[in-house]
Design an enzyme around this catalytic site. Structure first.
Site, short mmCIF file in Angstrom:
data_model
loop_
_atom_site.label_atom_id
_atom_site.label_comp_id
_atom_site.label_asym_id
_atom_site.label_seq_id
_atom_site.Cartn_x
_atom_site.Cartn_y
_atom_site.Cartn_z
N ASP A 52 0.39 -1.24 0.08
CA ASP A 52 -0.12 -0.16 0.03
C ASP A 52 0.94 1.06 -0.02
O ASP A 52 0.68 2.21 -0.89
CB ASP A 52 -0.91 -0.06 1.26
CG ASP A 52 -2.59 -0.62 1.35
OD1 ASP A 52 -2.43 -0.92 -0.05
OD2 ASP A 52 -3.01 -0.60 1.88
N GLU A 108 -4.09 7.03 3.08
CA GLU A 108 -3.67 6.17 4.19
C GLU A 108 -2.25 5.75 5.00
O GLU A 108 -3.17 5.59 6.24
CB GLU A 108 -4.54 5.63 3.80
CG GLU A 108 -5.15 3.69 5.59
CD GLU A 108 -6.18 2.77 4.47
OE1 GLU A 108 -6.30 2.85 3.46
OE2 GLU A 108 -6.51 2.29 5.44
N ASP A 151 -6.12 6.78 -1.27
CA ASP A 151 -6.56 5.17 -0.80
C ASP A 151 -5.82 3.91 -1.65
O ASP A 151 -6.66 3.76 -3.33
CB ASP A 151 -8.01 4.81 -0.44
CG ASP A 151 -8.10 3.49 0.22
OD1 ASP A 151 -6.52 2.89 0.63
OD2 ASP A 151 -9.17 3.20 0.52
N ILE A 159 -5.06 1.43 -1.55
CA ILE A 159 -6.23 -0.27 -1.89
C ILE A 159 -7.29 -0.01 -1.13
O ILE A 159 -7.38 -0.75 0.05
CB ILE A 159 -5.65 -2.09 -1.66
CG1 ILE A 159 -4.35 -2.00 -3.41
CG2 ILE A 159 -6.62 -2.55 -1.71
CD1 ILE A 159 -5.37 -2.17 -4.78
N ASP A 160 -8.39 -0.05 -1.43
CA ASP A 160 -9.13 -0.51 -0.80
C ASP A 160 -10.21 -1.49 -0.88
O ASP A 160 -10.07 -1.97 -1.86
CB ASP A 160 -10.58 0.96 -1.04
CG ASP A 160 -11.85 1.08 -0.34
OD1 ASP A 160 -11.44 0.82 1.08
OD2 ASP A 160 -13.11 1.26 -0.01
N THR A 170 -9.43 -3.34 1.49
CA THR A 170 -7.99 -4.28 1.17
C THR A 170 -8.14 -5.57 1.65
O THR A 170 -7.24 -6.81 0.95
CB THR A 170 -6.54 -4.01 1.87
OG1 THR A 170 -7.12 -3.42 3.16
CG2 THR A 170 -5.62 -3.55 1.64
N ASP A 176 -11.35 7.59 1.71
CA ASP A 176 -12.34 6.47 0.85
C ASP A 176 -13.40 6.82 0.01
O ASP A 176 -13.88 6.35 -0.75
CB ASP A 176 -12.62 5.67 1.95
CG ASP A 176 -12.22 4.68 3.32
OD1 ASP A 176 -11.38 3.86 2.78
OD2 ASP A 176 -12.21 4.55 4.52
C1 2IP Z 1 -12.00 -0.43 4.65
C2 2IP Z 1 -12.77 -0.85 3.18
C3 2IP Z 1 -13.31 -2.21 4.26
C4 2IP Z 1 -14.88 -0.64 4.41
C5 2IP Z 1 -14.32 0.45 5.66
C6 2IP Z 1 -12.87 1.57 4.71
O1 2IP Z 1 -11.11 0.37 4.11
O2 2IP Z 1 -13.35 -0.22 2.54
O3 2IP Z 1 -14.32 -2.58 3.76
O4 2IP Z 1 -15.72 -1.85 5.61
O5 2IP Z 1 -15.15 1.02 6.04
O6 2IP Z 1 -12.48 1.60 5.42
P1 2IP Z 1 -16.88 -2.59 4.94
O7 2IP Z 1 -16.45 -2.80 3.71
O8 2IP Z 1 -17.77 -3.08 6.24
O9 2IP Z 1 -17.50 -0.64 4.00
P2 2IP Z 1 -9.45 -0.21 3.81
O10 2IP Z 1 -10.14 -1.82 3.68
O11 2IP Z 1 -8.72 0.19 2.60
O12 2IP Z 1 -9.22 -0.54 5.11
CA CA Z 2 -10.06 2.33 2.83
#
Ligand code: 2IP
Ligand code: CA
Length: 376
Positions: A54, A79, A153, A155-156, A158, A303
């Site tokens: 990341d 992030e 971000d 990779i969202d 992850t 995000d």
């Molecule tokens: C996370 C990811 C999660 C989400 C959370 C984000 O970011 O998108 O999936 O939770 O809110 O902060 P959910 O899937 O329950 O909505 P990252 O993967 O970058 O930590």
């Molecule tokens: Ca994220």
């Protein structure tokens, strides 16, 4: 500033390449999925290779944007922190060096001398992406780099990236989990007001090419400033017409009260669940859901900034849920990106602490806010 958009499209593709390489190349994949614990833990190795990947992606973007737009250096946030400490307490700051070899040497120091992995990662970082399959020709953007900031971000979603489940996603359908939920998000905001004005969403794992078996990505982008509203996605007219109920996407960990209230509003069929904050907003952008509701402060500026810009370009937006519930249901309190939440600590300073609603159509937003009033 169409040049900035072109650059962000290119760096997002570099980032997507790094994400794909980390899953494709066995020595990197091993590191991605392994948890080093107990006696097996090599103290010279960084705790978490996923975080290193990341950070590397984030630094590629920071490096390339800073080189072309020096006015933006200092306003490119992400992030992750690029400072690493290994189990021996040694600190290394991960940056992108001017040559592939130098970057590999630096990465090897946080990979306990694993030059194979370091070289593969450095090669992906320094490789220029082939061609970007999206046209921004004729677009002019009346913005100056000195008035802009960036949220990245790398990779969202992850957890979906690491788990790596390959789903066949049908066009026009939302698919709750899998590799396609992992997104590279790059959002641009105005330093003065915090409005999101430009966004790039790169989906590294959009579909698998049947001939080569390799993953192909897809890029979505949007610009929304002054009277310019342009988006690469043409949103189908809302699936909700006339008597059709609203469709809403939620996190599976959403509060029961929200689930129950929205189930009454949408009906069980139109209440959907999906992973990834960015992916859920992308579903709204694509018209696969009318809205994404989140009652917790569990998302961050990185995000939501990029997908928020695309939704604005399409006439929608992302509001603060808590603040919206305190106001008249027609008042829109859009999220902004320039100021921290003063009561938060560390990363939480940049949380969307009031929760959010991402919407494509403001009359549908009002219906949702009215339904949730007094229920949280
Ligand atoms: C996370 C990811 C999660 C989400 C959370 C984000 O970011 O998108 O999936 O939770 O809110 O902060 P959910 O899937 O329950 O909505 P990252 O993967 O970058 O930590
Ligand atoms: Ca994220």
């Amino acid at each position: 500033m169409a040049d900035l958009l072109k650059l962000l499209l290119r760096v997002s593709e570099k980032a997507a390449n790094v994400a794909r390489v980390c899953r494709q190349e066995a020595p990197l994949f091993q590191l991605l999925v392994q948890e080093k614990t107990g006696d097996d833990k090599n103290k010279k190795f960084v705790q978490d290779f996923k975080t290193l990947a990341d950070v590397v992606i984030q630094e590629v973007i920071r490096n390339d944007v800073g080189a072309q737009f020096p006015e933006m250096v200092g306003f490119i946030h992400g992030e992750e922190s690029n400072k690493f400490q290994n189990g021996l307490g040694e600190c290394v700051t991960v940056t992108v060096r001017s040559t592939e070899e130098d970057t590999a040497t630096l990465l090897a120091t946080v990979l306990d001398g694993d030059l194979t992995a370091a070289t593969l990662l450095a090669r992906a970082i320094h490789q220029d992406p082939v061609t970007i399959n999206t046209s921004t020709d004729g677009l002019t953007v009346p913005l100056n780099p000195s008035e802009l900031g960036i949220w990245i971000d790398p990779i969202d979603a992850t957890s979906q990236y690491i788990e790596g489940r390959e789903e066949v996603v049908e066009d026009g359908h939302l698919s709750p989990s899998g590799l396609h939920c992992a997104l590279v998000l790059i959002g641009v905001y105005l330093r003065s007001t915090g409005e999101p004005v430009m966004g790039v969403i790169n989906q590294p794992f959009n579909h698998k090419d049947p001939a080569s078996g390799s993953w192909q990505g897809k890029i979505f982008w949007g610009v929304s400033c002054s009277d310019i509203n342009v988006c690469s996605v043409s949103r189908p007219k809302s699936l909700t017409t006339g008597s059709q109920p609203l469709s809403v996407v939620l996190s599976s960990s959403e509060k029961q009260a929200v689930k129950e209230t929205l189930a009454l509003l949408c009906g069980p069929e139109k209440l959907m669940y999906a992973s990834g904050a960015g992916y859920k907003i992308l579903c709204v952008i694509q018209g696969l859901a009318d809205a994404y509701v989140l009652s917790e402060g569990s998302t961050f500026k990185w995000d939501s900034c990029a997908p928020h810009a695309l939704l604005r370009a399409l006439g929608g937006g992302v509001v603060d849920l808590t603040k919206s519930l305190e106001c008249d249901s027609d008042v829109k309190v859009e999220l902004t990106y320039h100021q921290p939440y003063s009561e938060g600590k560390g990363a939480d300073r940049w949380a969307n602490y009031g929760g959010l609603v991402a919407y494509g159509d403001s009359s549908q937003l009002s219906i949702i806010i009215r339904a949730l009033k007094g229920k949280l």
